[in-house]
Design a protein around this motif. Structure first.
Motif, PDB file in Angstrom:
ATOM      1  N   ARG A 112       0.888  -1.165   0.000  1.00 54.70           N
ATOM      2  CA  ARG A 112       0.000   0.000   0.000  1.00 54.70           C
ATOM      3  C   ARG A 112       0.922   1.210   0.000  1.00 54.70           C
ATOM      4  NH1 ARG A 112      -2.089   4.018   2.953  1.00 54.70           N
ATOM      5  NH2 ARG A 112      -4.273   4.547   2.672  1.00 54.70           N
ATOM      6  N   ALA A 113       0.815   2.009  -1.036  1.00 53.01           N
ATOM      7  CA  ALA A 113       1.605   3.233  -1.125  1.00 53.01           C
ATOM      8  C   ALA A 113       0.655   4.374  -1.443  1.00 53.01           C
ATOM      9  CB  ALA A 113       2.684   3.106  -2.200  1.00 53.01           C
ATOM     10  N   SER A 114       0.962   5.543  -0.939  1.00 53.00           N
ATOM     11  CA  SER A 114       0.086   6.687  -1.216  1.00 53.00           C
ATOM     12  C   SER A 114       0.914   7.939  -1.441  1.00 53.00           C
ATOM     13  CB  SER A 114      -0.897   6.903  -0.061  1.00 53.00           C
ATOM     14  OG  SER A 114      -0.197   7.173   1.134  1.00 53.00           O
ATOM     15  N   ILE A 115       0.380   8.838  -2.264  1.00 55.45           N
ATOM     16  CA  ILE A 115       0.972  10.149  -2.451  1.00 55.45           C
ATOM     17  C   ILE A 115      -0.135  11.170  -2.303  1.00 55.45           C
ATOM     18  CG2 ILE A 115       2.895   9.469  -3.943  1.00 55.45           C
ATOM     19  CD1 ILE A 115       1.227  10.322  -6.354  1.00 55.45           C
ATOM     20  N   GLY A 116       0.209  12.346  -1.796  1.00 54.20           N
ATOM     21  CA  GLY A 116      -0.788  13.395  -1.699  1.00 54.20           C
ATOM     22  C   GLY A 116      -0.639  14.219  -0.445  1.00 54.20           C
ATOM     23  N   ASN A 117      -1.597  15.123  -0.280  1.00 49.37           N
ATOM     24  CA  ASN A 117      -1.694  15.930   0.924  1.00 49.37           C
ATOM     25  C   ASN A 117      -3.139  16.367   1.098  1.00 49.37           C
ATOM     26  OD1 ASN A 117      -2.130  18.225  -0.703  1.00 49.37           O
ATOM     27  ND2 ASN A 117       0.023  18.772  -0.694  1.00 49.37           N
ATOM     28  N   PHE A 118      -3.424  17.070   2.196  1.00 44.08           N
ATOM     29  CA  PHE A 118      -4.813  17.420   2.483  1.00 44.08           C
ATOM     30  C   PHE A 118      -5.382  18.457   1.521  1.00 44.08           C
ATOM     31  CE2 PHE A 118      -2.274  20.378   4.871  1.00 44.08           C
ATOM     32  CZ  PHE A 118      -2.945  21.586   4.750  1.00 44.08           C
ATOM     33  N   VAL A 119      -4.538  19.183   0.787  1.00 45.65           N
ATOM     34  CA  VAL A 119      -5.018  20.183  -0.164  1.00 45.65           C
ATOM     35  C   VAL A 119      -5.412  19.538  -1.491  1.00 45.65           C
ATOM     36  CG1 VAL A 119      -4.405  22.243  -1.490  1.00 45.65           C
ATOM     37  CG2 VAL A 119      -3.655  22.015   0.887  1.00 45.65           C
ATOM     38  N   PHE A 120      -4.520  18.701  -2.048  1.00 46.93           N
ATOM     39  CA  PHE A 120      -4.730  18.121  -3.371  1.00 46.93           C
ATOM     40  C   PHE A 120      -5.376  16.747  -3.332  1.00 46.93           C
ATOM     41  CE2 PHE A 120      -1.064  21.011  -3.874  1.00 46.93           C
ATOM     42  CZ  PHE A 120      -1.636  21.885  -4.772  1.00 46.93           C
ATOM     43  N   GLY A 121      -5.510  16.163  -2.160  1.00 46.10           N
ATOM     44  CA  GLY A 121      -6.077  14.831  -2.050  1.00 46.10           C
ATOM     45  C   GLY A 121      -4.998  13.764  -2.159  1.00 46.10           C
ATOM     46  N   TYR A 122      -5.415  12.524  -2.134  1.00 48.77           N
ATOM     47  CA  TYR A 122      -4.483  11.403  -2.112  1.00 48.77           C
ATOM     48  C   TYR A 122      -4.771  10.419  -3.237  1.00 48.77           C
ATOM     49  CZ  TYR A 122      -3.191  13.016   2.518  1.00 48.77           C
ATOM     50  OH  TYR A 122      -2.732  13.769   3.550  1.00 48.77           O
ATOM     51  N   VAL A 123      -3.718   9.775  -3.709  1.00 46.96           N
ATOM     52  CA  VAL A 123      -3.839   8.636  -4.609  1.00 46.96           C
ATOM     53  C   VAL A 123      -3.242   7.463  -3.859  1.00 46.96           C
ATOM     54  CG1 VAL A 123      -3.135   7.614  -6.801  1.00 46.96           C
ATOM     55  CG2 VAL A 123      -3.632  10.058  -6.679  1.00 46.96           C
ATOM     56  N   VAL A 124      -3.985   6.364  -3.784  1.00 51.40           N
ATOM     57  CA  VAL A 124      -3.532   5.182  -3.050  1.00 51.40           C
ATOM     58  C   VAL A 124      -3.313   4.054  -4.045  1.00 51.40           C
ATOM     59  CG1 VAL A 124      -4.087   3.508  -1.255  1.00 51.40           C
ATOM     60  CG2 VAL A 124      -4.805   5.905  -0.990  1.00 51.40           C
ATOM     61  N   PHE A 125      -2.116   3.468  -3.984  1.00 47.59           N
ATOM     62  CA  PHE A 125      -1.748   2.332  -4.824  1.00 47.59           C
ATOM     63  C   PHE A 125      -1.820   1.079  -3.960  1.00 47.59           C
ATOM     64  CE2 PHE A 125       0.675   6.087  -6.003  1.00 47.59           C
ATOM     65  CZ  PHE A 125       0.402   6.215  -7.347  1.00 47.59           C
ATOM     66  N   ARG A 126      -2.539   0.059  -4.451  1.00 48.00           N
ATOM     67  CA  ARG A 126      -2.649  -1.213  -3.721  1.00 48.00           C
ATOM     68  C   ARG A 126      -2.325  -2.342  -4.677  1.00 48.00           C
ATOM     69  NH1 ARG A 126      -6.883   1.726  -1.372  1.00 48.00           N
ATOM     70  NH2 ARG A 126      -6.822   1.713   0.899  1.00 48.00           N
ATOM     71  N   GLY A 127      -1.589  -3.340  -4.165  1.00 49.51           N
ATOM     72  CA  GLY A 127      -1.273  -4.464  -5.027  1.00 49.51           C
ATOM     73  C   GLY A 127      -0.395  -5.474  -4.341  1.00 49.51           C
ATOM     74  N   SER A 128       0.339  -6.212  -5.163  1.00 50.50           N
ATOM     75  CA  SER A 128       1.167  -7.305  -4.673  1.00 50.50           C
ATOM     76  C   SER A 128       2.562  -7.218  -5.287  1.00 50.50           C
ATOM     77  CB  SER A 128       0.501  -8.634  -5.053  1.00 50.50           C
ATOM     78  OG  SER A 128       1.240  -9.707  -4.541  1.00 50.50           O
ATOM     79  N   CYS A 129       3.564  -7.551  -4.481  1.00 52.87           N
ATOM     80  CA  CYS A 129       4.965  -7.459  -4.910  1.00 52.87           C
ATOM     81  C   CYS A 129       5.608  -8.837  -4.987  1.00 52.87           C
ATOM     82  CB  CYS A 129       5.782  -6.629  -3.919  1.00 52.87           C
ATOM     83  SG  CYS A 129       5.212  -4.941  -3.718  1.00 52.87           S
ATOM     84  N   ASP A 130       6.537  -8.956  -5.913  1.00 57.81           N
ATOM     85  CA  ASP A 130       7.380 -10.144  -6.032  1.00 57.81           C
ATOM     86  C   ASP A 130       8.819  -9.699  -6.197  1.00 57.81           C
ATOM     87  OD1 ASP A 130       5.489 -12.415  -6.080  1.00 57.81           O
ATOM     88  OD2 ASP A 130       4.721 -11.409  -7.877  1.00 57.81           O
ATOM     89  N   ARG A 131       9.735 -10.581  -5.832  1.00 61.22           N
ATOM     90  CA  ARG A 131      11.151 -10.267  -6.047  1.00 61.22           C
ATOM     91  C   ARG A 131      11.389 -10.042  -7.526  1.00 61.22           C
ATOM     92  NH1 ARG A 131      15.075 -11.394  -2.074  1.00 61.22           N
ATOM     93  NH2 ARG A 131      14.135 -12.227  -0.197  1.00 61.22           N
ATOM     94  N   TYR A 132      12.330  -9.165  -7.814  1.00 57.99           N
ATOM     95  CA  TYR A 132      12.586  -8.765  -9.189  1.00 57.99           C
ATOM     96  C   TYR A 132      14.094  -8.681  -9.388  1.00 57.99           C
ATOM     97  CZ  TYR A 132      13.011  -5.436 -13.079  1.00 57.99           C
ATOM     98  OH  TYR A 132      13.348  -4.804 -14.240  1.00 57.99           O
TER      99      TYR A 132
END
Length: 140
Positions: A112-132
């Motif tokens: 779960r990763a997110s970017i944003g702030n209280f002024v512009f709002g947030y985008v939340v990334f959800r998913g699954s990771c594997d070794r690369y």
């Protein structure tokens, strides 16, 4: 030490995230009436990939291509990185006034990763990771 031993960890994470488009409209039912104003919001789910590299020498995260500008390669330095037996957490700066946060469950691989702030709002990334394993040679 972030990861036990001197283990470097490279992850490829397939994620989804929602973006909302907003359109403002005005309309009038009868000529001469005061127009009414309205807002139409459409939310769309997008797919993308995050890359995460965790290392004692330095850690970083690369957001989906939609968030990469022509002036950079998309990598953001992870700070305040902590690792336990079950999770990896870190923070990063996306723009001057916009911060980000990342949390990975080491048991399930969920991110779960997110970017944003209280002024512009947030985008939340959800998913699954594997070794690369990053390619060391060109494919062709």
């Amino acid at each position: 030490m972030l990861i036990e031993g001197a283990l470097a960890l490279s992850l490829l994470c397939n994620v989804t995230y929602d973006l909302t488009d907003t359109a403002t409209t005005s309309f009038s039912n009868t000529p001469g009436d005061m127009p009414s104003h309205g807002k139409i919001e459409t939310t769309r789910t997008h797919n993308g990939q995050l890359y995460v590299e965790i290392d004692d020498e330095g850690s970083r995260i690369r957001l989906p291509d939609r968030y990469i500008t022509r002036s950079d390669d998309g990598w953001r330095t992870l700070t305040q990185v902590t690792s336990t037996e079950s999770s990896i957490d870190g923070r990063f700066s996306f723009r001057t006034t916009i911060g980000g946060r990342m949390e990975i469950d080491r048991m399930t691989g969920n991110i779960r990763a997110s970017i944003g702030n209280f002024v512009f709002g947030y985008v939340v990334f959800r998913g699954s990771c594997d070794r690369y394993e990053a390619p060391t040679e060109r494919r062709f």
